[in-house]
Design a protein around this motif. Structure first.
Motif, PDB file in Angstrom:
ATOM      1  N   VAL A 155      63.552 -11.875  17.748  1.00 26.25           N
ATOM      2  CA  VAL A 155      63.246 -12.242  16.357  1.00 26.25           C
ATOM      3  C   VAL A 155      63.989 -11.329  15.380  1.00 26.25           C
ATOM      4  CG1 VAL A 155      61.403 -12.315  14.632  1.00 26.25           C
ATOM      5  CG2 VAL A 155      61.004 -13.245  16.924  1.00 26.25           C
ATOM      6  N   LEU A 156      64.019 -10.029  15.691  1.00 24.58           N
ATOM      7  CA  LEU A 156      64.680  -9.075  14.793  1.00 24.58           C
ATOM      8  C   LEU A 156      66.189  -9.258  14.764  1.00 24.58           C
ATOM      9  CD1 LEU A 156      62.699  -5.812  15.641  1.00 24.58           C
ATOM     10  CD2 LEU A 156      62.610  -7.083  13.478  1.00 24.58           C
ATOM     11  N   LEU A 157      66.778  -9.610  15.927  1.00 27.60           N
ATOM     12  CA  LEU A 157      68.233  -9.685  16.040  1.00 27.60           C
ATOM     13  C   LEU A 157      68.800 -11.066  15.732  1.00 27.60           C
ATOM     14  CD1 LEU A 157      68.653  -7.598  19.321  1.00 27.60           C
ATOM     15  CD2 LEU A 157      69.204  -6.853  17.009  1.00 27.60           C
ATOM     16  N   ALA A 158      67.938 -12.034  15.527  1.00 27.72           N
ATOM     17  CA  ALA A 158      68.396 -13.373  15.163  1.00 27.72           C
ATOM     18  C   ALA A 158      69.074 -13.331  13.786  1.00 27.72           C
ATOM     19  CB  ALA A 158      67.223 -14.335  15.144  1.00 27.72           C
ATOM     20  N   GLY A 177      69.181  -8.841  11.850  1.00 30.91           N
ATOM     21  CA  GLY A 177      70.271  -9.813  11.733  1.00 30.91           C
ATOM     22  C   GLY A 177      70.808  -9.905  10.318  1.00 30.91           C
ATOM     23  N   ARG A 178      69.920  -9.821   9.330  1.00 34.59           N
ATOM     24  CA  ARG A 178      70.353  -9.868   7.927  1.00 34.59           C
ATOM     25  C   ARG A 178      71.138  -8.624   7.534  1.00 34.59           C
ATOM     26  NH1 ARG A 178      65.158 -12.349   7.186  1.00 34.59           N
ATOM     27  NH2 ARG A 178      64.237 -10.336   6.647  1.00 34.59           N
ATOM     28  N   LEU A 179      70.966  -7.549   8.325  1.00 35.75           N
ATOM     29  CA  LEU A 179      71.723  -6.317   8.071  1.00 35.75           C
ATOM     30  C   LEU A 179      73.065  -6.321   8.806  1.00 35.75           C
ATOM     31  CD1 LEU A 179      68.855  -3.667   8.346  1.00 35.75           C
ATOM     32  CD2 LEU A 179      69.916  -4.541   6.259  1.00 35.75           C
ATOM     33  N   GLY A 180      73.358  -7.400   9.508  1.00 39.39           N
ATOM     34  CA  GLY A 180      74.634  -7.507  10.219  1.00 39.39           C
ATOM     35  C   GLY A 180      74.531  -7.375  11.717  1.00 39.39           C
ATOM     36  N   LEU A 181      73.353  -6.987  12.222  1.00 38.34           N
ATOM     37  CA  LEU A 181      73.169  -6.824  13.666  1.00 38.34           C
ATOM     38  C   LEU A 181      72.691  -8.146  14.267  1.00 38.34           C
ATOM     39  CD1 LEU A 181      71.471  -3.307  13.805  1.00 38.34           C
ATOM     40  CD2 LEU A 181      73.885  -3.869  14.077  1.00 38.34           C
ATOM     41  N   ARG A 182      73.575  -9.137  14.251  1.00 36.97           N
ATOM     42  CA  ARG A 182      73.235 -10.450  14.810  1.00 36.97           C
ATOM     43  C   ARG A 182      73.562 -10.447  16.297  1.00 36.97           C
ATOM     44  NH1 ARG A 182      75.483 -14.434   9.915  1.00 36.97           N
ATOM     45  NH2 ARG A 182      74.205 -13.478   8.269  1.00 36.97           N
ATOM     46  N   TRP A 183      72.726  -9.734  17.027  1.00 34.82           N
ATOM     47  CA  TRP A 183      73.005  -9.447  18.431  1.00 34.82           C
ATOM     48  C   TRP A 183      72.221 -10.311  19.402  1.00 34.82           C
ATOM     49  CZ3 TRP A 183      73.077  -3.326  18.473  1.00 34.82           C
ATOM     50  CH2 TRP A 183      74.230  -2.905  17.800  1.00 34.82           C
ATOM     51  N   ALA A 184      71.484 -11.299  18.907  1.00 37.87           N
ATOM     52  CA  ALA A 184      70.766 -12.172  19.835  1.00 37.87           C
ATOM     53  C   ALA A 184      71.769 -12.916  20.717  1.00 37.87           C
ATOM     54  CB  ALA A 184      69.907 -13.158  19.052  1.00 37.87           C
TER      55      ALA A 184
END
Length: 216
Positions: free
Chosen positions: A62-65, A71-78
């Protein structure tokens, strides 16, 4: 099978290195400093010990989506390798941290007091006194983190899915083989895990005995 195991080794090695770099100073700080909120901090750090891997994996997903907080901070790692690497670091942290902390607690405080009284600097104190005393415990904790990451399934599957060459590690590969009823291939892959697990546990126990030995 080779690709899945190589990816697992890569994930476990990177996770163990990060935990060694972050966990050693954190464990030293927790072992020798008492401060307000210490119990709360340790409870948060050790929380993955009691959380089901699927719960931790779900919240990390959920956090990395893309629309998640990270994810909104750029860490879209899902569903990416960095995502399963982050999940592995968080999930294996308690194993490494506990071993590191116990290693530091085994140091006789009077020895450190004498060394400080003699005016030995911090760098030399670490090189000449602390590291020779605790290195078996540090290596033991690092091996435990490596082994734990190597066999992880729930967190990796939830955060990374099952993408060949990207997130399909050996544990997920075996799961796929069982689902497809290819038990012969699953047996071969599982046997590799058994051999690796035995070798690492034997190494950890040997290091722990050396660490606890008065003449070690």
């Amino acid at each position: 099978m080779t690709q899945a195991f190589l990816l697992s080794f890569k994930l476990a090695a990177l996770t163990a290195l990060v935990l060694l770099a972050l966990g050693v100073p954190l464990a030293y700080w927790l072992a020798f400093h008492d401060f307000r909120g210490r119990r709360l901090l340790e409870a948060l750090l050790l929380l993955p010990l009691t959380l089901p891997p699927t719960v931790l994996g779900f919240y990390l997903l959920v956090l990395l989506a893309p629309d998640g907080a990270l994810g909104r901070l750029g860490l879209r790692w899902a569903f990416t390798f960095p995502g399963i690497w982050l999940g592995s670091v968080i999930f294996s942290l308690p194993f490494a941290l506990t071993a590191y902390k116990e290693a530091f607690r085994a140091i006789d405080p009077e020895v450190l007091d004498v060394v400080r009284t003699l005016g030995v600097g911090r760098v030399k104190r670490w090189r000449r006194v602390i590291l020779p005393w605790v290195w078996p415990g540090l290596l033991s904790g690092t091996l435990l983190a490596f082994a734990h990451t190597l066999g992880e399934f729930g967190v990796v599957l939830l955060v990374g899915g099952n993408i060949p060459g990207e997130t399909r590690v050996a544990s997920i590969y075996i799961f796929d083989l069982v689902q497809s009823l290819d038990f012969a291939s699953a047996h071969r892959a599982a046997a590799v895990f058994v051999a690796l697990a035995f070798a690492m546990i034997y190494a950890v126990r040997s290091l722990e005995e050396r660490w606890r030995s008065p003449t070690g």
